[in-house]
Design a protein around this motif. Structure first.
Motif, PDB file in Angstrom:
ATOM      1  N   ALA A 224      18.046  17.893  27.698  1.00 48.57           N
ATOM      2  CA  ALA A 224      17.552  16.557  28.038  1.00 48.57           C
ATOM      3  C   ALA A 224      17.787  15.626  26.861  1.00 48.57           C
ATOM      4  CB  ALA A 224      16.069  16.602  28.375  1.00 48.57           C
ATOM      5  N   TYR A 225      18.029  14.356  27.202  1.00 46.43           N
ATOM      6  CA  TYR A 225      18.182  13.309  26.193  1.00 46.43           C
ATOM      7  C   TYR A 225      17.718  11.990  26.813  1.00 46.43           C
ATOM      8  CZ  TYR A 225      20.206  10.002  22.953  1.00 46.43           C
ATOM      9  OH  TYR A 225      20.367   8.968  22.058  1.00 46.43           O
ATOM     10  N   GLN A 226      16.795  11.347  26.179  1.00 52.43           N
ATOM     11  CA  GLN A 226      16.242  10.053  26.605  1.00 52.43           C
ATOM     12  C   GLN A 226      15.855  10.034  28.082  1.00 52.43           C
ATOM     13  OE1 GLN A 226      18.850   6.888  25.273  1.00 52.43           O
ATOM     14  NE2 GLN A 226      17.897   6.939  23.256  1.00 52.43           N
ATOM     15  N   GLY A 227      15.157  11.072  28.512  1.00 55.80           N
ATOM     16  CA  GLY A 227      14.606  11.110  29.859  1.00 55.80           C
ATOM     17  C   GLY A 227      15.531  11.620  30.938  1.00 55.80           C
TER      18      GLY A 227
ATOM     19  N   ASP B 272      14.365  19.137  25.191  1.00 52.77           N
ATOM     20  CA  ASP B 272      14.625  17.709  25.041  1.00 52.77           C
ATOM     21  C   ASP B 272      15.154  17.508  23.624  1.00 52.77           C
ATOM     22  OD1 ASP B 272      14.666  14.962  24.833  1.00 52.77           O
ATOM     23  OD2 ASP B 272      12.591  14.684  25.452  1.00 52.77           O
TER      24      ASP B 272
ATOM     25  N   THR C 186      16.256  14.627  22.298  1.00 51.29           N
ATOM     26  CA  THR C 186      16.239  13.212  21.928  1.00 51.29           C
ATOM     27  C   THR C 186      16.002  13.026  20.431  1.00 51.29           C
ATOM     28  OG1 THR C 186      15.465  12.598  24.139  1.00 51.29           O
ATOM     29  CG2 THR C 186      15.157  10.979  22.373  1.00 51.29           C
ATOM     30  N   GLU C 187      15.000  13.660  19.896  1.00 52.65           N
ATOM     31  CA  GLU C 187      14.665  13.493  18.472  1.00 52.65           C
ATOM     32  C   GLU C 187      15.688  14.141  17.550  1.00 52.65           C
ATOM     33  OE1 GLU C 187      12.260  11.601  17.041  1.00 52.65           O
ATOM     34  OE2 GLU C 187      12.000  10.880  19.098  1.00 52.65           O
ATOM     35  N   GLU C 188      16.374  15.145  18.040  1.00 54.75           N
ATOM     36  CA  GLU C 188      17.320  15.874  17.202  1.00 54.75           C
ATOM     37  C   GLU C 188      18.651  15.157  17.034  1.00 54.75           C
ATOM     38  OE1 GLU C 188      17.469  20.112  17.762  1.00 54.75           O
ATOM     39  OE2 GLU C 188      15.540  20.056  18.790  1.00 54.75           O
ATOM     40  N   LEU C 189      18.956  14.190  17.882  1.00 52.90           N
ATOM     41  CA  LEU C 189      20.248  13.519  17.801  1.00 52.90           C
ATOM     42  C   LEU C 189      20.436  12.793  16.478  1.00 52.90           C
ATOM     43  CD1 LEU C 189      22.878  12.967  19.375  1.00 52.90           C
ATOM     44  CD2 LEU C 189      21.894  10.760  19.940  1.00 52.90           C
ATOM     45  N   LYS C 190      19.351  12.306  15.894  1.00 49.71           N
ATOM     46  CA  LYS C 190      19.488  11.562  14.639  1.00 49.71           C
ATOM     47  C   LYS C 190      20.092  12.415  13.523  1.00 49.71           C
ATOM     48  CE  LYS C 190      14.703  12.460  13.558  1.00 49.71           C
ATOM     49  NZ  LYS C 190      13.376  11.976  13.768  1.00 49.71           N
TER      50      LYS C 190
ATOM     51  N   ALA D 187      25.375   9.319  20.574  1.00 54.54           N
ATOM     52  CA  ALA D 187      24.917   9.598  21.938  1.00 54.54           C
ATOM     53  C   ALA D 187      26.047   9.514  22.962  1.00 54.54           C
ATOM     54  CB  ALA D 187      23.799   8.631  22.309  1.00 54.54           C
TER      55      ALA D 187
ATOM     56  N   LYS E 233      15.928  13.902  36.156  1.00 46.86           N
ATOM     57  CA  LYS E 233      15.129  13.169  35.181  1.00 46.86           C
ATOM     58  C   LYS E 233      14.051  14.091  34.649  1.00 46.86           C
ATOM     59  CE  LYS E 233      15.651   8.597  37.181  1.00 46.86           C
ATOM     60  NZ  LYS E 233      14.945   7.416  37.706  1.00 46.86           N
TER      61      LYS E 233
END
Length: 76
Positions: free
Chosen positions: A23-26, A50, A52-56, A62, A73
């Protein structure tokens, strides 16, 4: 579009079911066909989560998600 919980996503980790999802951004993406996600692992990242936080911390942007199929979703 179907909605899935974190528990349902966790089962698509490359070990418990055939599907390999992240998952990424919902949104939930199917990475089953990606050679980079064999056995549910991509470098130090695990499928069924998820990310999302790890992408940084990733060496890419992205835009890698643009190539993937959205399967649902993530339930908030």
């Amino acid at each position: 579009m179907n909605t899935y919980t974190l528990s349902q996503l966790a089962l698509r980790n490359g070990q418990d079911k055939e599907e390999i999802w992240i998952a990424y951004q919902g949104l939930i993406y199917d990475v089953s066909a990606s050679r980079l996600w064999r056995n549910g692992k991509h470098y130090e990242h695990w499928a069924g989560q998820d990310l999302t936080e790890e992408l940084k911390d990733a060496p890419h942007t992205a835009h890698v998600f643009d190539k993937l199929v959205v399967v649902g979703k993530l339930k908030a």
